[in-house]
Design a protein around this motif. Sequence first.
Motif, mmCIF file in Angstrom:
data_model
loop_
_atom_site.group_PDB
_atom_site.id
_atom_site.type_symbol
_atom_site.label_atom_id
_atom_site.label_comp_id
_atom_site.label_asym_id
_atom_site.label_seq_id
_atom_site.Cartn_x
_atom_site.Cartn_y
_atom_site.Cartn_z
ATOM 1 N N GLU A 116 1.005 -1.161 0.057
ATOM 2 C CA GLU A 116 0.011 0.049 -0.210
ATOM 3 C C GLU A 116 0.888 1.262 -0.053
ATOM 4 N N ASN A 117 0.717 1.973 -0.880
ATOM 5 C CA ASN A 117 1.492 3.299 -0.886
ATOM 6 C C ASN A 117 0.550 4.524 -1.386
ATOM 7 N N THR A 118 0.100 5.555 -0.277
ATOM 8 C CA THR A 118 -0.507 6.629 -0.421
ATOM 9 C C THR A 118 0.129 7.765 -0.279
ATOM 10 N N LYS A 119 -0.276 8.879 -0.311
ATOM 11 C CA LYS A 119 0.573 10.325 0.315
ATOM 12 C C LYS A 119 0.910 10.149 1.837
ATOM 13 N N GLU A 164 3.352 5.949 8.607
ATOM 14 C CA GLU A 164 2.363 7.014 8.333
ATOM 15 C C GLU A 164 2.739 8.283 8.664
#
Length: 169
Positions: A116-119, A164
Amino acid sequence: MAILNVIPVRAKVFFKTYTKELRDLVDILNGMTFLDIKPYIENFIKESIMSQVLMMLLLPIGLYTYFFVERKNKRLYQHTFDAFAQKISKDKNLNDEEKMKYYKAMLIRNGYTIVENTKTRIVGERKILSLGLMMIGAGLYLVGLLIYILYYYTMQKPHIVKFEIEKHS
């Protein structure tokens, strides 16, 4: 009396047709008597006893490795990631995008796959092979080792590391 006269006819056919090594063994045994091969049998028995002793020693060594060494190292391993996350999050010179690049680089360098790779969040996972469990499996006469390898590839849950970025308002 030759050794091959004692071996049943089916076994002779199997030995002669199986492989070159077995055919060579049959040729060697063809002219020997039991007294000629007695030292080889005694040597084989000694070697099999030594392998059984080694396998019995692997069980307690594997138990010690798994319950004391690997459990302690697992905490230290996780602490490495936690310390890295604290160091990067406290760095005021980095913006959120640069922090995510550092987190991603840390996971990739340590063999994790990014799931998972988000901002604001990156998650990596990796299955960790347990040397202690492998030794325990080998100490259980290799059946346990095969079971552990099957467990590793099919059911073992991967070690998950999450980074995070906290939003400050």
